[in-house]
Enzyme design. Structure first.
Site, PDB file in Angstrom:
ATOM      1  N   HIS A  83       0.841  -1.193   0.000  1.00 49.90           N
ATOM      2  CA  HIS A  83       0.000   0.000   0.000  1.00 49.90           C
ATOM      3  C   HIS A  83       0.882   1.250   0.000  1.00 49.90           C
ATOM      4  CE1 HIS A  83      -3.454  -2.554   1.842  1.00 49.90           C
ATOM      5  NE2 HIS A  83      -3.312  -2.736   0.551  1.00 49.90           N
ATOM      6  N   CYS A 148       5.381 -12.311   1.882  1.00 47.29           N
ATOM      7  CA  CYS A 148       6.283 -12.041   3.004  1.00 47.29           C
ATOM      8  C   CYS A 148       6.472 -13.311   3.841  1.00 47.29           C
ATOM      9  CB  CYS A 148       5.699 -10.927   3.866  1.00 47.29           C
ATOM     10  SG  CYS A 148       6.621 -10.617   5.387  1.00 47.29           S
ATOM     11  N   GLU A 178      -4.041  -9.327   2.815  1.00 45.21           N
ATOM     12  CA  GLU A 178      -3.342 -10.297   3.652  1.00 45.21           C
ATOM     13  C   GLU A 178      -4.309 -11.094   4.500  1.00 45.21           C
ATOM     14  OE1 GLU A 178      -0.460 -10.483   7.535  1.00 45.21           O
ATOM     15  OE2 GLU A 178      -0.083  -8.830   6.136  1.00 45.21           O
ATOM     16  N   THR A 244      -0.194  -9.291   9.778  1.00 46.69           N
ATOM     17  CA  THR A 244       1.102  -8.900  10.334  1.00 46.69           C
ATOM     18  C   THR A 244       1.305  -7.398  10.445  1.00 46.69           C
ATOM     19  OG1 THR A 244       2.166  -9.020   8.151  1.00 46.69           O
ATOM     20  CG2 THR A 244       2.201 -11.013   9.511  1.00 46.69           C
TER      21      THR A 244
END
Length: 272
Positions: A83, A148, A178, A244
């Site tokens: 983002h 990630c 996510e 996260t």
């Protein structure tokens, strides 16, 4: 710590020195106080956590490598890399198009994507359903997968909780890429539910201890739990994971609150 090959215009010698100084003084990142830089008449207050994290630098490195290795090919990102408007605009300028927006709405029809194209999975990861769709098209999913490693760690934790017969409580923004990806992976192994903040944790806790009737459950959590989720039984053993990028302190507070509710109702052996 691995050093990534990130374009120089993303780097700052000044910021790098600030981060290096904080890393030396606080290697475990337990001190949340800001960095204060005093220049006489000017004082800069810099948050403890800022700049690109490990996962972001890894994702940028892989995305730029995909561009270099595939001249003349159409290159797609499932959605925004991160983002960050500057990063996404730069990737766009290099010929990378986004298949979906940040909420999962289609921008490019799947029928337009073929096995001749390159598809990059963003740092947030993606759902199992989309991975399977890409594989069915003959696209090599793992070649440019920038998920990630800390997100994958959450997925692995979710799998373990499911195998140990725990339901999984995900602290995250329900429409965030996510969180949607984590829910998909968690849901493959365990009854799962998403809550976004402490207010919702308190409401969930009231269902756990019986202060709210389960007939009201959908009023608060419709569309955010597994198809097979049964609040009458799946709220008795819960493990907590998170998106996260949520504040770790908030996730911990939520976990502590849910833990106490489960202990009050079922006993300490039912919380993990």
């Amino acid at each position: 710590m691995k050093q990534f090959d990130v374009p120089e215009f993303y780097r700052s010698n000044f910021i790098g020195k600030v981060k290096a100084h904080r890393k030396t003084k606080d290697p475990r990142k337990k001190d949340f106080s800001p960095s204060i830089l005093n220049f006489g008449n000017l004082e800069l207050i810099i948050p403890r956590h800022f700049g690109f994290c490990y996962g972001v630098e890894n994702a940028i490195e892989i995305a730029y490598r995909a561009v270099e290795e595939n001249p003349g090919k159409r290159i797609y990102l499932l959605s925004q890399m991160i983002h960050n408007p500057t990063v996404n605009a730069d990737l766009n300028s290099r010929g990378i198009d986004f298949i979906m927006d940040t909420e999962g709405n289609q921008l490019i029809d799947w029928d337009e994507v073929t096995n001749e194209d390159v598809v990059i999975i963003p740092a947030f990861g993606t759902t199992i359903a989309i991975e399977e769709l890409l594989k069915s098209k003959g696209i090599e999913v793992q070649k440019y997968n920038t998920t990630c490693p800390f997100v994958e760690k959450v997925w692995n934790r979710s799998y373990k909780l499911g195998k140990d017969d725990f339901s999984v409580l995900i602290h995250g923004k329900p429409q965030h890429e996510e969180t949607r990806a984590t829910f998909s992976h968690s849901n493959s192994q365990a009854a799962s539910i998403v809550i976004k903040n402490m207010t919702e944790a308190q409401i969930l806790g009231e269902f756990i201890v019986g202060k709210r009737d389960l007939s009201e459950f959908d009023d608060y959590f419709m569309g955010r739990y597994s198809d097979h989720f049964d609040p009458a039984k799946n709220l008795s053993k819960l493990g907590v994971v998170n998106q996260t990028t949520m504040l770790a302190s908030e996730t911990q507070a939520i976990a502590d609150h849910i833990k106490q509710c489960i202990i009050d109702k079922y006993g300490e052996q039912n919380y993990k």
